[in-house]
Design an enzyme around this catalytic site. Sequence first.
Site, short mmCIF file in Angstrom:
data_model
loop_
_atom_site.label_atom_id
_atom_site.label_comp_id
_atom_site.label_asym_id
_atom_site.label_seq_id
_atom_site.Cartn_x
_atom_site.Cartn_y
_atom_site.Cartn_z
N SER A 127 21.87 22.04 107.82
CA SER A 127 21.61 20.85 107.02
C SER A 127 22.13 21.05 105.60
O SER A 127 22.21 22.19 105.11
CB SER A 127 20.10 20.57 106.97
OG SER A 127 19.79 19.59 105.99
N TYR A 140 11.11 22.14 106.48
CA TYR A 140 12.36 21.88 107.21
C TYR A 140 13.50 22.71 106.61
O TYR A 140 14.27 23.34 107.34
CB TYR A 140 12.68 20.39 107.13
CG TYR A 140 14.03 20.02 107.69
CD1 TYR A 140 14.22 19.91 109.06
CD2 TYR A 140 15.12 19.77 106.85
CE1 TYR A 140 15.47 19.57 109.58
CE2 TYR A 140 16.35 19.42 107.35
CZ TYR A 140 16.53 19.33 108.72
OH TYR A 140 17.76 19.00 109.23
#
Length: 256
Positions: A127, A140
């Site tokens: 990410s 996350y």
Amino acid sequence: MKTALITGCSSGYGLATARRFHAQGWKVVATMRTPRDIGIPPSSRFHVVTLDVTRPESIARALEAIDTIDLLVNNAGIGLFGAFEATPMATVREVFETNTFGTMAMCQAVIPRLRSQRSGTIVNVTSSATLAPFPLVAAYTASKTAVEGFSASLALELHDFDVRVRLVEPGYGPGTNFSANSGERMQGLITEPYAGFAQGVFAEFVGASLTTTPEDVAEAVWLAANDTSDRLHRAAGPDAVALVGARHAPSSLTPG
């Protein structure tokens, strides 16, 4: 004919990546926890296989059905948005179980094949949260940052066996199921003290001028899979590319 094993293909980045490799003439094994029709007719070059990356027995069964593997794309993941203070540690562990340990488990299961044939590539999808800090995604981000460190070390470990390891770092993809995949885990994670702050963060995401499409990520995975250099990182999407540029830009502050 080369074979790509891709996890998390039910939607978003995984689906676009499966379509990209299939269109390029590869044999594609598209995996997902709950198999469904994703618009590619079953054939000798395309199979949908049930796979839950958090369950060792599911991984073993899936690999039993696959003869050869030239590329592993670890795309399966779950999102999480909320104040870390309000996030139960059980939820944090659940995110790590899929995003981090699921990726590691898939690598560990596939590496013996790649090592013995002395060829192949592993692409781990992380990410842009690893490229710059973002609020309300602490757990996350931690799960994805762990994959980055793991991949960097693994790349060195497998180099002498001619097995390449790559990282693809997607930006913000409003067209994906990030929130939907978070499901009930996100309920109650924006508590009253954080409500105003979270509203501002949401507004920034909604008004973002640069975003990432599933096709951007599929292209980055394709390039990473076919890159014979030692390049580890590859940003996917114009917003992620911009973050890389900003991170490497010279500081406006110069020593006096």
